[in-house]
Design a protein around this motif. Structure first.
Motif, PDB file in Angstrom:
ATOM      1  N   MET A  32      -0.088  -8.553  -9.612  1.00 57.41           N
ATOM      2  CA  MET A  32      -1.115  -7.514  -9.485  1.00 57.41           C
ATOM      3  C   MET A  32      -0.931  -6.436 -10.540  1.00 57.41           C
ATOM      4  O   MET A  32      -1.892  -5.974 -11.150  1.00 57.41           O
ATOM      5  CB  MET A  32      -1.048  -6.847  -8.097  1.00 57.41           C
ATOM      6  N   ARG A  33       0.331  -6.043 -10.756  1.00 54.17           N
ATOM      7  CA  ARG A  33       0.587  -4.967 -11.736  1.00 54.17           C
ATOM      8  C   ARG A  33       0.358  -5.480 -13.149  1.00 54.17           C
ATOM      9  O   ARG A  33      -0.237  -4.809 -13.972  1.00 54.17           O
ATOM     10  CB  ARG A  33       2.027  -4.434 -11.611  1.00 54.17           C
ATOM     11  N   THR A  34       0.791  -6.728 -13.412  1.00 54.99           N
ATOM     12  CA  THR A  34       0.634  -7.274 -14.765  1.00 54.99           C
ATOM     13  C   THR A  34      -0.843  -7.346 -15.136  1.00 54.99           C
ATOM     14  O   THR A  34      -1.229  -7.049 -16.256  1.00 54.99           O
ATOM     15  CB  THR A  34       1.226  -8.703 -14.844  1.00 54.99           C
ATOM     16  N   LEU A  35      -1.660  -7.792 -14.181  1.00 51.93           N
ATOM     17  CA  LEU A  35      -3.089  -7.963 -14.469  1.00 51.93           C
ATOM     18  C   LEU A  35      -3.883  -6.693 -14.180  1.00 51.93           C
ATOM     19  O   LEU A  35      -5.109  -6.680 -14.304  1.00 51.93           O
ATOM     20  CB  LEU A  35      -3.654  -9.130 -13.638  1.00 51.93           C
ATOM     21  N   ASP A  36      -3.170  -5.658 -13.749  1.00 54.73           N
ATOM     22  CA  ASP A  36      -3.804  -4.377 -13.435  1.00 54.73           C
ATOM     23  C   ASP A  36      -4.914  -4.545 -12.389  1.00 54.73           C
ATOM     24  O   ASP A  36      -6.036  -4.063 -12.552  1.00 54.73           O
ATOM     25  CB  ASP A  36      -4.365  -3.757 -14.729  1.00 54.73           C
ATOM     26  N   LEU A  37      -4.581  -5.283 -11.326  1.00 53.31           N
ATOM     27  CA  LEU A  37      -5.563  -5.556 -10.280  1.00 53.31           C
ATOM     28  C   LEU A  37      -5.364  -4.622  -9.083  1.00 53.31           C
ATOM     29  O   LEU A  37      -4.255  -4.167  -8.825  1.00 53.31           O
ATOM     30  CB  LEU A  37      -5.439  -7.007  -9.803  1.00 53.31           C
ATOM     31  N   HIS A  38      -6.461  -4.396  -8.395  1.00 46.38           N
ATOM     32  CA  HIS A  38      -6.399  -3.577  -7.182  1.00 46.38           C
ATOM     33  C   HIS A  38      -6.880  -4.426  -6.016  1.00 46.38           C
ATOM     34  O   HIS A  38      -7.811  -5.209  -6.168  1.00 46.38           O
ATOM     35  CB  HIS A  38      -7.286  -2.352  -7.326  1.00 46.38           C
ATOM     36  N   THR A  39      -6.272  -4.263  -4.881  1.00 47.12           N
ATOM     37  CA  THR A  39      -6.704  -5.012  -3.702  1.00 47.12           C
ATOM     38  C   THR A  39      -6.933  -4.042  -2.564  1.00 47.12           C
ATOM     39  O   THR A  39      -6.330  -2.959  -2.526  1.00 47.12           O
ATOM     40  CB  THR A  39      -5.621  -6.008  -3.244  1.00 47.12           C
ATOM     41  N   VAL A  40      -7.776  -4.484  -1.636  1.00 47.13           N
ATOM     42  CA  VAL A  40      -8.006  -3.649  -0.455  1.00 47.13           C
ATOM     43  C   VAL A  40      -6.706  -3.545   0.350  1.00 47.13           C
ATOM     44  O   VAL A  40      -6.444  -2.535   1.012  1.00 47.13           O
ATOM     45  CB  VAL A  40      -9.186  -4.188   0.389  1.00 47.13           C
ATOM     46  N   GLU A  42      -3.667  -3.075  -0.652  1.00 46.50           N
ATOM     47  CA  GLU A  42      -2.858  -1.934  -1.083  1.00 46.50           C
ATOM     48  C   GLU A  42      -3.600  -0.612  -0.894  1.00 46.50           C
ATOM     49  O   GLU A  42      -3.020   0.367  -0.441  1.00 46.50           O
ATOM     50  CB  GLU A  42      -2.466  -2.101  -2.558  1.00 46.50           C
ATOM     51  N   SER A  43      -4.903  -0.630  -1.268  1.00 47.38           N
ATOM     52  CA  SER A  43      -5.657   0.627  -1.169  1.00 47.38           C
ATOM     53  C   SER A  43      -5.674   1.132   0.273  1.00 47.38           C
ATOM     54  O   SER A  43      -5.621   2.336   0.519  1.00 47.38           O
ATOM     55  CB  SER A  43      -7.099   0.437  -1.642  1.00 47.38           C
ATOM     56  N   ALA A  44      -5.780   0.203   1.214  1.00 50.65           N
ATOM     57  CA  ALA A  44      -5.851   0.601   2.625  1.00 50.65           C
ATOM     58  C   ALA A  44      -4.468   0.713   3.260  1.00 50.65           C
ATOM     59  O   ALA A  44      -4.346   0.982   4.447  1.00 50.65           O
ATOM     60  CB  ALA A  44      -6.693  -0.414   3.394  1.00 50.65           C
ATOM     61  N   ARG A  45      -3.432   0.487   2.469  1.00 57.38           N
ATOM     62  CA  ARG A  45      -2.045   0.490   2.961  1.00 57.38           C
ATOM     63  C   ARG A  45      -1.955  -0.351   4.238  1.00 57.38           C
ATOM     64  O   ARG A  45      -1.464   0.088   5.277  1.00 57.38           O
ATOM     65  CB  ARG A  45      -1.569   1.915   3.205  1.00 57.38           C
ATOM     66  N   CYS A  46      -2.482  -1.565   4.116  1.00 58.93           N
ATOM     67  CA  CYS A  46      -2.551  -2.445   5.278  1.00 58.93           C
ATOM     68  C   CYS A  46      -1.144  -2.785   5.780  1.00 58.93           C
ATOM     69  O   CYS A  46      -0.274  -3.159   4.982  1.00 58.93           O
ATOM     70  CB  CYS A  46      -3.302  -3.724   4.902  1.00 58.93           C
TER      71      CYS A  46
END
Ligand code: SF4
Length: 237
Positions: A32-40, A42-46
């Motif tokens: 995720m960090r290498t490709l600079d991706l965001h996921t729900v 992480e954003s939602a601290r699931c």
């Protein structure tokens, strides 16, 4: 009485989960960090991240069967509904592509996004040639399924590059092309290099149709599925 923000409430026991992440979780996090991706996730601290991410990556077929099942189900429930699918490149898994094509979508859309020179910057992890191949293979295997692709302009591409990319996409028998102005969604996204004038978009439409696209939707406000219904109609003609 004002309700305090949820984070100030002590969490009840049933919401405290044991973190189940291990090696695969760490691998996915690195990806995720290498490709600079965001996921729900992480954003939602699931709270399920450790468990879910430890299961590993994507579906074995890149989710192709989900596209196919969704098409079939919509057809069953809403007969006559036009269906356009916007698919990834399945990382070159052509069996996955065929699973989607066999379900006969009304339009098979795979975005090229930008000119080849800007791929590293704009589409990290994607391969321009693979996207071109996907469009070529789709048309060769299922000529009856209209194919569609699109690019966002204003990211630093030269006009000649836009035209040569359009030429190559048309040469794959691609039926529909969309061209729109890139707008920076957040400060973290790539900056806008220029605003393409509506006259230039109009010129691309004329040139694109001369190259062989059955339909070119080109203008500052055009997005991938903008006016999609009309496109499906004209591409079938
Ligand atoms: S349940 Fe799993 S997949 Fe869904 S948001 Fe949480 S971590 Fe992500």
């Amino acid at each position: 009485m004002p309700v305090p923000p949820p984070d100030t409430h002590p969490r009840p026991d049933w919401l405290r989960v044991r973190f189940l992440g291990g090696e695969r979780y760490q691998d996915l996090k690195r990806l995720m960090r290498t490709l600079d991706l965001h996921t729900v996730c992480e954003s939602a601290r699931c709270p399920n991240m450790g468990e879910c991410w430890e299961h590993g990556d994507d579906q074995p077929d890149g989710g192709a069967h989900i596209f196919a099942r969704t098409i079939e189900e919509i057809r069953r429930r809403v007969p006559g509904c036009k269906i356009e699918v916007l698919i990834p490149d399945f990382r070159g898994d052509w069996n996955a592509l065929h699973i989607v094509l066999e379900a006969s979508p009304d339009v098979l859309n795979h975005n090229t996004e930008t000119v080849p020179r800007l791929y590293r910057q704009v589409r990290k992890g994607a391969v321009y040639e693979r996207s071109v191949e996907l469009l070529r293979r789709s048309k060769a295997a299922h000529p009856e399924v209209p194919t569609k692709t699109g690019m966002m302009l204003g990211l630093g591409e030269e006009k000649e590059e836009v035209l040569s990319t359009m030429q190559e996409l048309a040469a794959q028998g691609t039926d529909i092309l969309t061209l729109g102005q890139y707008l920076q969604p957040t400060r973290e996204h790539l900056p806008i290099v220029r605003y393409v004038h509506p006259d230039e978009f109009a010129e691309y439409k004329i040139l694109g149709e001369a190259m062989g696209f059955k339909h070119v939707e080109s203008g500052p406000l055009v997005r991938s599925s903008y006016h999609a219904f009309d496109q499906a109609e004209s591409a079938r003609r």
